[in-house]
Design a protein around this motif. Sequence first.
Motif, mmCIF file in Angstrom:
data_model
loop_
_atom_site.group_PDB
_atom_site.id
_atom_site.type_symbol
_atom_site.label_atom_id
_atom_site.label_comp_id
_atom_site.label_asym_id
_atom_site.label_seq_id
_atom_site.Cartn_x
_atom_site.Cartn_y
_atom_site.Cartn_z
ATOM 1 N N LEU A 13 28.642 -19.700 -3.683
ATOM 2 C CA LEU A 13 27.456 -19.893 -4.515
ATOM 3 C C LEU A 13 27.474 -19.675 -5.849
ATOM 4 O O LEU A 13 26.560 -20.032 -6.716
ATOM 5 C CB LEU A 13 26.445 -19.159 -3.790
ATOM 6 C CG LEU A 13 26.091 -19.287 -2.466
ATOM 7 C CD1 LEU A 13 25.073 -18.131 -2.106
ATOM 8 C CD2 LEU A 13 25.396 -20.587 -2.264
ATOM 9 N N MET A 14 28.612 -19.401 -6.345
ATOM 10 C CA MET A 14 28.828 -19.368 -7.936
ATOM 11 C C MET A 14 30.175 -20.062 -8.446
ATOM 12 O O MET A 14 30.070 -21.046 -9.137
ATOM 13 C CB MET A 14 28.668 -17.817 -8.277
ATOM 14 C CG MET A 14 27.524 -17.019 -8.272
ATOM 15 S SD MET A 14 27.811 -15.507 -8.586
ATOM 16 C CE MET A 14 26.649 -14.420 -7.715
ATOM 17 N N VAL A 15 31.188 -19.911 -7.827
ATOM 18 C CA VAL A 15 32.320 -20.658 -8.292
ATOM 19 C C VAL A 15 32.297 -22.047 -7.811
ATOM 20 O O VAL A 15 32.773 -23.004 -8.504
ATOM 21 C CB VAL A 15 33.676 -19.946 -7.560
ATOM 22 C CG1 VAL A 15 34.987 -20.740 -7.935
ATOM 23 C CG2 VAL A 15 33.720 -18.509 -8.162
ATOM 24 N N THR A 16 31.992 -22.374 -6.421
ATOM 25 C CA THR A 16 31.935 -23.752 -6.257
ATOM 26 C C THR A 16 30.967 -24.626 -7.085
ATOM 27 O O THR A 16 31.467 -25.737 -7.730
ATOM 28 C CB THR A 16 31.676 -23.821 -4.811
ATOM 29 O OG1 THR A 16 32.825 -23.336 -4.086
ATOM 30 C CG2 THR A 16 31.624 -25.382 -4.475
ATOM 31 N N PRO A 17 29.707 -24.196 -7.251
ATOM 32 C CA PRO A 17 29.052 -24.897 -8.100
ATOM 33 C C PRO A 17 29.395 -25.101 -9.651
ATOM 34 O O PRO A 17 29.341 -26.214 -10.448
ATOM 35 C CB PRO A 17 27.530 -24.065 -8.195
ATOM 36 C CG PRO A 17 27.467 -23.414 -6.910
ATOM 37 C CD PRO A 17 28.982 -23.021 -6.611
ATOM 38 N N PHE A 18 29.895 -24.112 -9.987
ATOM 39 C CA PHE A 18 30.444 -24.120 -11.348
ATOM 40 C C PHE A 18 31.984 -25.180 -11.737
ATOM 41 O O PHE A 18 32.016 -25.982 -12.515
ATOM 42 C CB PHE A 18 31.345 -22.524 -11.823
ATOM 43 C CG PHE A 18 31.918 -22.609 -13.039
ATOM 44 C CD1 PHE A 18 31.210 -22.616 -14.370
ATOM 45 C CD2 PHE A 18 33.341 -22.388 -13.261
ATOM 46 C CE1 PHE A 18 31.790 -22.525 -15.535
ATOM 47 C CE2 PHE A 18 33.803 -22.489 -14.447
ATOM 48 C CZ PHE A 18 33.022 -22.552 -15.614
ATOM 49 N N LEU A 19 32.579 -25.176 -10.525
ATOM 50 C CA LEU A 19 33.813 -26.075 -10.484
ATOM 51 C C LEU A 19 33.342 -27.691 -10.255
ATOM 52 O O LEU A 19 33.820 -28.466 -10.888
ATOM 53 C CB LEU A 19 34.760 -25.854 -9.462
ATOM 54 C CG LEU A 19 35.739 -24.661 -9.348
ATOM 55 C CD1 LEU A 19 36.162 -24.319 -8.169
ATOM 56 C CD2 LEU A 19 36.569 -24.663 -10.589
ATOM 57 N N GLN A 20 32.059 -27.789 -9.798
ATOM 58 C CA GLN A 20 31.594 -28.805 -9.327
ATOM 59 C C GLN A 20 30.980 -29.746 -10.695
ATOM 60 O O GLN A 20 30.947 -30.881 -10.926
ATOM 61 C CB GLN A 20 30.450 -28.796 -8.380
ATOM 62 C CG GLN A 20 30.922 -28.948 -7.070
ATOM 63 C CD GLN A 20 29.766 -28.742 -5.849
ATOM 64 O OE1 GLN A 20 28.966 -28.084 -6.152
ATOM 65 N NE2 GLN A 20 30.005 -29.284 -4.744
ATOM 66 N N LYS A 21 30.703 -28.814 -11.809
ATOM 67 C CA LYS A 21 30.402 -29.450 -13.009
ATOM 68 C C LYS A 21 31.461 -30.324 -13.489
ATOM 69 O O LYS A 21 31.469 -31.304 -14.146
ATOM 70 C CB LYS A 21 30.018 -28.376 -13.917
ATOM 71 C CG LYS A 21 28.549 -27.748 -13.572
ATOM 72 C CD LYS A 21 28.390 -26.511 -14.649
ATOM 73 C CE LYS A 21 27.336 -25.717 -14.484
ATOM 74 N NZ LYS A 21 27.045 -24.506 -14.951
ATOM 75 N N PHE A 22 32.953 -29.948 -13.257
ATOM 76 C CA PHE A 22 34.022 -30.793 -13.902
ATOM 77 C C PHE A 22 34.574 -31.528 -12.848
ATOM 78 O O PHE A 22 35.119 -32.445 -13.175
ATOM 79 C CB PHE A 22 35.065 -29.577 -14.318
ATOM 80 C CG PHE A 22 34.654 -28.352 -15.207
ATOM 81 C CD1 PHE A 22 34.461 -28.647 -16.321
ATOM 82 C CD2 PHE A 22 34.309 -27.321 -14.733
ATOM 83 C CE1 PHE A 22 33.857 -27.840 -17.278
ATOM 84 C CE2 PHE A 22 33.995 -26.118 -15.324
ATOM 85 C CZ PHE A 22 33.519 -26.319 -16.828
ATOM 86 N N MET A 23 34.340 -31.055 -11.847
ATOM 87 C CA MET A 23 34.985 -32.081 -10.558
ATOM 88 C C MET A 23 33.841 -32.290 -9.801
ATOM 89 O O MET A 23 33.427 -31.816 -8.672
ATOM 90 C CB MET A 23 35.986 -31.229 -9.679
ATOM 91 C CG MET A 23 37.225 -30.503 -10.452
ATOM 92 S SD MET A 23 37.799 -29.218 -9.636
ATOM 93 C CE MET A 23 39.035 -30.199 -8.931
ATOM 94 N N PRO A 24 33.196 -33.498 -10.019
ATOM 95 C CA PRO A 24 31.947 -33.954 -9.232
ATOM 96 C C PRO A 24 32.091 -34.189 -7.749
ATOM 97 O O PRO A 24 31.182 -34.173 -7.002
ATOM 98 C CB PRO A 24 31.266 -35.081 -9.959
ATOM 99 C CG PRO A 24 32.330 -34.988 -11.230
ATOM 100 C CD PRO A 24 33.296 -34.318 -11.088
ATOM 101 N N ASP A 25 33.439 -34.742 -7.435
ATOM 102 C CA ASP A 25 33.822 -34.851 -5.987
ATOM 103 C C ASP A 25 33.955 -34.002 -5.115
ATOM 104 O O ASP A 25 34.035 -33.897 -3.983
ATOM 105 C CB ASP A 25 34.832 -35.942 -6.023
ATOM 106 C CG ASP A 25 34.709 -37.191 -6.852
ATOM 107 O OD1 ASP A 25 33.565 -37.484 -7.136
ATOM 108 O OD2 ASP A 25 35.712 -37.848 -7.480
#
Lengths: 308, 312
Positions: free
Chosen positions: B147-159
């Motif tokens: 709930l924190m790291v994945t949403p953060f990474l998705q900002k840079f890697m939308p896929d």
Amino acid sequence: MSAVMTIEELRNGLAWRKNLDKAFVVAGLLILMSCLGLLALLFVDLVRDGAARFGWDFLTQFPSRKAERAGILSAWVGTSMIMLVTAVVALPVGVAAAIYLEEYAPKNWFTGVIEINVTNLAGVPSIVYGLLALGLFVYKFGFGQSVLSAGLTLALLILPIIIVGTREALRAVPKAIREAAYGLGATRWEVTKDHVLPYSTGGILTGLILGLSRAIGETAPIITIGALSFIAFLPDPPISGAFPFVNFAWLKSEFTAMPIQIFNWISRPDQAFQQNAAAAAAILLAMTLAMNAVAIWIRYRFRKKINW
Amino acid sequence: MSATAATRSTAMGKGAFSSLAYRKNRDRAIELILLACALVAVFTTLAIVLILVVESSYFFEHVTIREFLTDRMWTPLFDDAHYGIMPLVSGTLTVTFVALLVAIPLGTIIAIYLSEFATHRMRESVKPVLELLGAVPTVVYGYFALLMVTPFLQKFMPDLSGFNMLSAGLVIGLMIVPYVASVSEDAMRAVPRYMREGSYAMGATRLQTALRVVVPGALSGIAAAYILGISRAIGETMVVAIAAGMQPTLTFNPTEPAATITAYIVQVSLGDLPHDSIGYQSIFAAGLVLMLMTLVFNVIGFFLTRKFREAY
């Protein structure tokens, strides 16, 4: 560039190397601080996400289908009972094993085998303890998916921590104390019980608390045993008002625990439940950190107080 | 004779008047009790091996070793059941690899800093705090990853998918940093002072001394730290079960969801499988593979640490 350095080159080289030194110090501090910063960030985020759920009701309600009415009553009661079993089993066995290895064991291959086993057990993944418990406690011994099975499993899991902690404490007691007691005619057990153990209380206590702080957060092994995530009743209380004042029915009771409840709430897509997960996780994390802080404090106090 | 015994008993009190023979026998009995407690460790190991081997032997009555090792699908719970361990092993190795990418550089730099640069006071106050990182319950780290790291990474890697091995691996890496750091630091501090002083006398700076004298001198201990870190990452369960998804997929791409051996065991345990079903037995087979993988690393680590303790 000539083979012989001029003084100028030497100075520049030295300045460069000294700057590298400083850069490394900065990098080291930065990495250290960002690791600790992440821990703080995690805690703050959990508290913020779960803020809406903190309150008396959260602690006194059973889990529920409606997120805003769900609480952690059965979870924290279950966790406390499991910890009671774990501590009652792991402390005496762990301390006794440590006393044997440190004070009694002769140096031979047999002792070596025990030592390798203790070291190896500390590295066994916790879920493997869960499989052991599933095969042994739940089915072979017929304890079922109960508080007793969970407590025993976690006791085995933290045994190496308690053994290592106790051994360190025993080793710190100077030989002179033992020899003085032997000189007065005490037997080995009398020396250990009356002189070595009292001086080691601090270290043993530290080991126990660190072990329990590990056990309280362990999720995988008790999922394997078959902890339930929805329990809307409490086991019988261990102490009752009427004769014989204690009962052991709670040991056989089905259970849930804090980490199980958190895992269950995280797994639901509904955001309201994830708030519950955050609130419960913040409480669990606070408990773990507090236990560790107490352990560090005790260790510090005992080190400072005793001047051999 | 009886007169002396009488005076002795009055002089020493009844409690102290236990004969030496009695006290010696009591000692022997207590020693046996203590030994029995120490043997619990040995019996635990034996019981683990026995349970895993016996339960998996039922599994291998249905599934050939060949199928287990070569089939590319792991679907024991489906009607079309496949029993190839490879997808679970690939998931486990991928997560472990990502975790090491974090833990090895960070852990090593922190260890060098604490051992060679930090003051005594700094070291003593930072180490316990750093160890708290390893004390955080893994289920909480799972929350962090999902709930924190994945949403953060998705900002840079939308896929990036909602469940992925990348964030699980990163968080496990953070979790084992203190472990790698403290074992490596112990090894570096075991390097004797005179070796450092020799290096300083030749005009080397602290960093040069650290990298060219202390680190090579402590190499077996540092290797042990890495190897024990690998074994921790392989055995980690809750973070992957929460954040990496539970679909066994044969892939080494960390941005995809996949299951590890441990996540599979959790997945099966969550359901209510009958005691003698193949699904129930399959978690013991998976557990046996997990146990063997960690055992290899633990044994190597054990001998490496022993080596650096003996070296100086």
